[in-house]
Design a protein around this motif. Structure first.
Motif, PDB file in Angstrom:
ATOM      1  N   VAL A 145       0.877  -1.147   0.060  1.00  0.00           N
ATOM      2  CA  VAL A 145      -0.011  -0.039   0.083  1.00  0.00           C
ATOM      3  C   VAL A 145       0.742   1.330  -0.031  1.00  0.00           C
ATOM      4  N   ARG A 146       0.426   2.066  -0.941  1.00  0.00           N
ATOM      5  CA  ARG A 146       1.503   3.520  -0.884  1.00  0.00           C
ATOM      6  C   ARG A 146       0.485   4.668  -0.746  1.00  0.00           C
ATOM      7  N   HIS A 147      -0.595   4.553  -0.685  1.00  0.00           N
ATOM      8  CA  HIS A 147      -1.358   6.001  -0.644  1.00  0.00           C
ATOM      9  C   HIS A 147      -2.867   5.443  -0.128  1.00  0.00           C
ATOM     10  N   ALA A 148      -3.540   6.513   0.557  1.00  0.00           N
ATOM     11  CA  ALA A 148      -4.779   6.248   0.958  1.00  0.00           C
ATOM     12  C   ALA A 148      -5.307   7.661   1.271  1.00  0.00           C
ATOM     13  N   ARG A 149      -6.777   7.786   0.810  1.00  0.00           N
ATOM     14  CA  ARG A 149      -7.492   9.194   0.972  1.00  0.00           C
ATOM     15  C   ARG A 149      -8.788   8.763   1.622  1.00  0.00           C
ATOM     16  N   LEU A 150      -9.158   9.276   2.606  1.00  0.00           N
ATOM     17  CA  LEU A 150     -10.611   9.244   3.437  1.00  0.00           C
ATOM     18  C   LEU A 150     -11.213  10.562   3.438  1.00  0.00           C
ATOM     19  N   THR A 151     -12.558  10.334   2.875  1.00  0.00           N
ATOM     20  CA  THR A 151     -13.362  11.513   2.758  1.00  0.00           C
ATOM     21  C   THR A 151     -14.503  11.621   3.496  1.00  0.00           C
ATOM     22  N   THR A 223      -2.842  15.709   6.580  1.00  0.00           N
ATOM     23  CA  THR A 223      -1.935  14.594   6.010  1.00  0.00           C
ATOM     24  C   THR A 223      -1.220  13.941   6.970  1.00  0.00           C
ATOM     25  N   LEU A 224      -0.996  12.685   6.761  1.00  0.00           N
ATOM     26  CA  LEU A 224      -0.207  11.774   7.834  1.00  0.00           C
ATOM     27  C   LEU A 224       0.692  10.852   7.129  1.00  0.00           C
ATOM     28  N   ARG A 225       1.502  10.204   7.504  1.00  0.00           N
ATOM     29  CA  ARG A 225       2.400   9.069   7.145  1.00  0.00           C
ATOM     30  C   ARG A 225       2.587   8.238   8.110  1.00  0.00           C
ATOM     31  N   SER A 226       2.229   7.100   7.458  1.00  0.00           N
ATOM     32  CA  SER A 226       2.397   5.606   8.332  1.00  0.00           C
ATOM     33  C   SER A 226       3.946   5.235   8.557  1.00  0.00           C
ATOM     34  N   GLU A 227       4.319   4.416   9.534  1.00  0.00           N
ATOM     35  CA  GLU A 227       5.482   3.992   9.610  1.00  0.00           C
ATOM     36  C   GLU A 227       6.306   3.093   8.533  1.00  0.00           C
ATOM     37  N   ASP A 228       5.021   2.600   7.757  1.00  0.00           N
ATOM     38  CA  ASP A 228       5.548   1.843   6.506  1.00  0.00           C
ATOM     39  C   ASP A 228       5.489   2.860   5.360  1.00  0.00           C
ATOM     40  N   ILE A 232      -1.144   9.391   3.736  1.00  0.00           N
ATOM     41  CA  ILE A 232      -2.797   9.307   4.118  1.00  0.00           C
ATOM     42  C   ILE A 232      -3.294  10.639   4.077  1.00  0.00           C
ATOM     43  N   VAL A 233      -4.267  10.871   3.559  1.00  0.00           N
ATOM     44  CA  VAL A 233      -5.094  12.198   3.407  1.00  0.00           C
ATOM     45  C   VAL A 233      -6.672  12.077   4.219  1.00  0.00           C
ATOM     46  N   ILE A 234      -6.769  12.921   4.860  1.00  0.00           N
ATOM     47  CA  ILE A 234      -8.291  12.978   5.588  1.00  0.00           C
ATOM     48  C   ILE A 234      -8.570  14.352   5.276  1.00  0.00           C
ATOM     49  N   ASP A 235      -9.882  14.270   4.502  1.00  0.00           N
ATOM     50  CA  ASP A 235     -10.649  15.333   4.233  1.00  0.00           C
ATOM     51  C   ASP A 235     -12.389  15.312   4.610  1.00  0.00           C
ATOM     52  N   ALA A 236     -12.456  15.987   5.757  1.00  0.00           N
ATOM     53  CA  ALA A 236     -13.459  15.831   6.392  1.00  0.00           C
ATOM     54  C   ALA A 236     -14.357  17.344   6.526  1.00  0.00           C
ATOM     55  N   ASN A 237     -15.751  17.193   6.665  1.00  0.00           N
ATOM     56  CA  ASN A 237     -16.569  18.260   6.737  1.00  0.00           C
ATOM     57  C   ASN A 237     -17.774  18.035   7.348  1.00  0.00           C
TER      58      ASN A 237
END
Length: 331
Positions: A145-151, A223-228, A232-237
């Motif tokens: 896994v390289r990238h994730a986005r949570l809306t 914006t976050l980055r995991s130890e691996d 990771i991006v979280i976009d919340a409203n």
């Protein structure tokens, strides 16, 4: 199977889902419930067949001597009630957030020590759709896994017309919180993402307020980055007009072998012709409460560690606090 005597502290809106979770378990006696509002406590007692009703937690614990307590009260009461349970030798599960700040949580954990079992009711990782995402990643379906986005979208705190927004109607004190979206809502998502991707650090965070009557934020980009190395991006409203009152989630996880998308109730892989998983989100809402309750009850019986014990949850609390620090609005 030994019957566990469980006492309930707090009879507010969320207690309904805790109590339904307890009712689903075998070998449980709901021996007492307390709330400063006697009518509210009595209503819950009548609904769930609880024979003892009290106005305060200490009296309830001294008179009924339960095996464990489920604390479902406002966050500023958590630490005093957990300390009381520790002093009386009664195991405890406490609603999230454990405490308002990380130093308070660290002090509470040190005070309790190993005198009693102590779990935090952080339930999103028990949602079946999030559990499926984690299991499929662990099974290697996406490769590395390289990238994730949570809306995350909802109209929880800003609704049409003259209606009282859902979240403010259920828990009106949220309107005066100076830290709102991340503290009360996204802390769930941060914990779920930790369970899927492992430990993370906050790279950047920006907060905003859409509804001007609020004191705290209702929009965030994190914006976050995991130890691996997963980005990771979280976009919340949660003041998003036109969206449902309960948060709806879209999680896209991009791996070197495939991309998996959780979009509200569906989960699918983008490059494979296979059936789409469809979840019942209403059922899953209760399922995560029931899953957390089951984790606590099983841990009490077997001695197994809790997935969200106080030390694990402290990591989630630190991560949430770090978001505010990066955004320039520390707790």
């Amino acid at each position: 199977m030994k019957t566990l005597k469980i006492a309930i502290a707090g009879a507010g809106a969320i207690s309904e889902f805790h109590l339904k979770g307890w009712r689903e378990q075998d070998g449980i006696e709901l021996c007492a419930i307390c709330d400063p509002d006697p009518k509210r406590a009595q209503a819950r007692a009548d609904e769930f067949g609880i024979r003892n009703v009290f106005a305060d937690t200490e009296t309830m614990l001294l008179k009924t001597r339960p095996d464990a307590v489920d604390i479902i009260t406002p966050v500023n009461t958590h630490a005093p009630l957990v300390r009381l349970c520790a002093d009386l030798g009664i195991d405890v599960m406490c609603q999230k957030p454990m405490t308002p700040t990380v130093p308070e949580a660290e002090a509470l954990i040190e005070y309790v020590g190993d005198r009693v079992r102590f779990m935090v009711h952080e339930n999103y990782r028990f949602r079946p759709h999030y559990a499926e995402v984690g299991n499929r990643i662990q099974n290697g379906e996406l490769g590395k896994v390289r990238h994730a986005r949570l809306t995350v979208r909802s109209s929880s705190v800003f609704d049409y017309g003259d209606k009282t927004p859902f979240l403010l109607g259920r828990q009106p004190y949220f309107g005066v919180f100076t830290h709102l979206l991340v503290f009360e809502v996204l802390i769930h998502h941060l914990d779920a993402l930790r369970s899927i991707f492992g430990e993370m650090t906050v790279v950047a965070a920006a907060l905003d307020r859409i509804n001007p009557v609020l004191n705290g934020e209702d929009a965030a980009v994190i914006t976050l980055r995991s130890e691996d190395g997963v980005l990771i991006v979280i976009d919340a409203n949660i003041s998003a007009l036109g969206y449902p009152p309960l948060p709806t989630d879209r999680l896209e996880v991009l791996g070197e072998a495939d991309t998996l998308v959780l979009d509200r109730e569906t989960i699918s892989l983008l490059s494979r012709n296979e059936p789409v998983t469809i979840h019942d989100l209403q059922a899953n809402y209760q399922a995560c409460f029931s899953g957390a309750v089951r984790e606590f009850a099983n841990g009490l019986r077997t001695g197994a560690p809790f997935a969200t014990d106080r030390l694990d949850n402290l990591k989630t609390l630190r991560l949430m606090s770090s978001v505010y620090e990066k955004a320039g609005n520390p707790l």
